[in-house]
Design a protein around this motif. Sequence first.
Motif, PDB file in Angstrom:
ATOM      1  N   GLY A   1      -5.190   1.081  -1.456  1.00  0.00           N
ATOM      2  CA  GLY A   1      -5.545   1.671  -0.158  1.00  0.00           C
ATOM      3  C   GLY A   1      -5.419   3.177  -0.091  1.00  0.00           C
ATOM      4  N   SER A   2      -4.434   3.743  -0.802  1.00  0.00           N
ATOM      5  CA  SER A   2      -4.251   5.192  -0.694  1.00  0.00           C
ATOM      6  C   SER A   2      -4.516   5.887  -2.034  1.00  0.00           C
ATOM      7  N   LEU A   3      -5.333   5.240  -2.879  1.00  0.00           N
ATOM      8  CA  LEU A   3      -5.573   5.816  -4.210  1.00  0.00           C
ATOM      9  C   LEU A   3      -7.045   6.215  -4.402  1.00  0.00           C
TER      10      LEU A   3
ATOM     11  N   GLN B   1       0.834  -1.201   0.000  1.00  0.00           N
ATOM     12  CA  GLN B   1       0.000   0.000   0.000  1.00  0.00           C
ATOM     13  C   GLN B   1       0.875   1.260   0.000  1.00  0.00           C
ATOM     14  N   ASP B   2       1.990   1.195   0.763  1.00  0.00           N
ATOM     15  CA  ASP B   2       2.859   2.385   0.864  1.00  0.00           C
ATOM     16  C   ASP B   2       3.994   2.348  -0.170  1.00  0.00           C
ATOM     17  N   PHE B   3       3.856   1.574  -1.192  1.00  0.00           N
ATOM     18  CA  PHE B   3       4.735   1.479  -2.374  1.00  0.00           C
ATOM     19  C   PHE B   3       6.150   0.953  -2.097  1.00  0.00           C
ATOM     20  N   LYS B   4       6.751   1.394  -1.020  1.00  0.00           N
ATOM     21  CA  LYS B   4       8.133   1.007  -0.672  1.00  0.00           C
ATOM     22  C   LYS B   4       9.099   1.208  -1.850  1.00  0.00           C
ATOM     23  N   LEU B   5       9.107   2.428  -2.371  1.00  0.00           N
ATOM     24  CA  LEU B   5      10.064   2.751  -3.434  1.00  0.00           C
ATOM     25  C   LEU B   5      11.264   3.457  -2.814  1.00  0.00           C
ATOM     26  N   LEU B   6      12.413   3.330  -3.436  1.00  0.00           N
ATOM     27  CA  LEU B   6      13.611   4.015  -2.925  1.00  0.00           C
ATOM     28  C   LEU B   6      13.553   5.470  -3.374  1.00  0.00           C
ATOM     29  N   PRO B   7      13.410   6.399  -2.424  1.00  0.00           N
ATOM     30  CA  PRO B   7      13.130   7.789  -2.807  1.00  0.00           C
ATOM     31  C   PRO B   7      14.246   8.483  -3.589  1.00  0.00           C
ATOM     32  N   LYS B   8      15.491   8.031  -3.389  1.00  0.00           N
ATOM     33  CA  LYS B   8      16.588   8.748  -4.062  1.00  0.00           C
ATOM     34  C   LYS B   8      17.032   8.049  -5.340  1.00  0.00           C
ATOM     35  N   ARG B   9      16.194   7.153  -5.823  1.00  0.00           N
ATOM     36  CA  ARG B   9      16.512   6.492  -7.091  1.00  0.00           C
ATOM     37  C   ARG B   9      15.397   6.745  -8.085  1.00  0.00           C
ATOM     38  N   THR B  10      15.785   6.785  -9.340  1.00  0.00           N
ATOM     39  CA  THR B  10      14.786   7.055 -10.386  1.00  0.00           C
ATOM     40  C   THR B  10      13.886   5.829 -10.551  1.00  0.00           C
TER      41      THR B  10
ATOM     42  N   PRO C   1     -10.695   6.516  -6.517  1.00  0.00           N
ATOM     43  CA  PRO C   1     -11.426   5.432  -7.185  1.00  0.00           C
ATOM     44  C   PRO C   1     -10.979   5.154  -8.619  1.00  0.00           C
ATOM     45  N   ASP C   2     -10.764   6.207  -9.420  1.00  0.00           N
ATOM     46  CA  ASP C   2     -10.384   5.987 -10.825  1.00  0.00           C
ATOM     47  C   ASP C   2      -9.022   5.298 -10.921  1.00  0.00           C
ATOM     48  N   THR C   3      -8.080   5.798 -10.122  1.00  0.00           N
ATOM     49  CA  THR C   3      -6.736   5.209 -10.151  1.00  0.00           C
ATOM     50  C   THR C   3      -6.799   3.769  -9.640  1.00  0.00           C
ATOM     51  N   SER C   4      -7.644   3.531  -8.631  1.00  0.00           N
ATOM     52  CA  SER C   4      -7.802   2.179  -8.092  1.00  0.00           C
ATOM     53  C   SER C   4      -8.260   1.225  -9.186  1.00  0.00           C
TER      54      SER C   4
END
Lengths: 225, 294
Positions: free
Chosen positions: A166-168, A86-95, A170-173
Amino acid sequence: MIKIKNLEKVHKNGFKALKKVNLHVGKNEFIYLVGPSGAGKTTLLNMIFKFDTPTSGEIFIDNCPLSSIHDRQIPHLRRNIGVVFQDFKLLPKRTVYENIAFALKVMHYSRANIRRKVSQVLDLVGLTQKESYFPNQLSGGEKQRICIARAIVNDPPILLADEPTGSLDPDTSWEIMHLLSKINARNTTVIVATHNKGLVDDLRKRVVTLESGKIIRDQQIGFYQ
Amino acid sequence: MIFSNIKFFIYEAIIGLNRSRLMFLTSIATIAVSLTVFGFFILVSLNLHSISNYMSSKFEILVTVQENLPQQDIKRLRAKLSRMPLVHSATFVDKDKAWAEFKKKYTHLELANLIDVNPLPHSITLQVVELNEVKGLVASLKKETPTIDDIIYSGDLSEKLIVFAKYSQIIGLCLVGFLLLATLLIIINTIRLTVLARIEEVTIMQLVGATNGLIRGPFLFEGMIIGLIGALTANLILYFGYQYITQVFFEFAPYFPIVSDKAIVFTVLLIVGASGPLIGLLGSNISISRSLKL
């Protein structure tokens, strides 16, 4: 594909998160795991990719009991199971490109293969133009697409998604759910934990309902009840 | 695969260090200071050892004979001295030979231009059996041999220096051990902070199937890089600092037995240079094991 037998999880404080859970997930199936918060959906998903261990019971993946997997083999198990959060867990300092390529790097893919696979998956999630963006330059939906792209970039046979919408809005969901269906159509077993009633009811897939750690309903073409 | 792993480790380590630049620079500075002091103590210890050796080997009593004493009498005196129970050996030193050697040893003083005549007397050098008996021997020489002009020896000072050198080496070793431990703790702490700052990244690595070795690798390399740069900085300070110190000693105290052998100095620099990355590796390994339970 996934067989769960008498799975139980009791936390250190005595709370029973899962009680005698039995479930069978076939190859290339799409399952909605629904239920209120605290029902045990996340705990169950965490156990499938061995991020948590059961108190008793067993999970089999392709007839291999997970309890027999040694700690050193866990990374190899996880390479066969993509996970979306739900919270994506992406590395913020990487593209965007680096975030997806990271998953392939740890699997020792060659640079040329990484380039090819990342391009393919970006095309699938429809974000080819944003490969040089950083996560903070993306919308919530785009971040989730990147998270999905990272999870499937090495074509794992199983994809687990824990509250992916969870954090999106309706359309994006909707877009995310269609993307997950598209991935399922490419011969990937997909389990989605959600409490998004609208999506579950509209997409008409198999629905497994958890409540207080127990499976109370399992319908082949179900509804969120 | 090993090569690609190393490439991955170095790449990730550089990214990690670049992200926490201030902490990285602070760690390098602290380690550089610790290793400089560490190297300095090794050099001090070596010099004390050199002084101690010098004192022991040079512990001689120089007996100068009266001017114009015939060669026959000098020979008799040497024989008499060599028979004394506390004397290990007695060697005659011709004054012309002694003057030539003196000038050769201290060429930079250009003595030949300053003094025309040989100021040195004929002498006999005595090597003693036991350092503690020196005082008694000197007293009996003064009493029993009137043909002696003067007795020159370093007496109490030499004994004290030898004791001082011995204790200094022990204290130096303890300090070196303490400094190495302090350096190790600094690295453990630095890597611990970087691990905690990147705990989410580590979790993501675990989730996408990175092996423990692959997760540990970049942190181990970070520790090694910090240790290596710290050690190189310390070596630069030590090399130029020690060069300056030896220069000063050569100019103002040429008789002082300072260690100036390039091979010895480079060995010390090599020890310091190797200690940095090794401590870095060990420190980060301890830190990761504690922080990540890997």
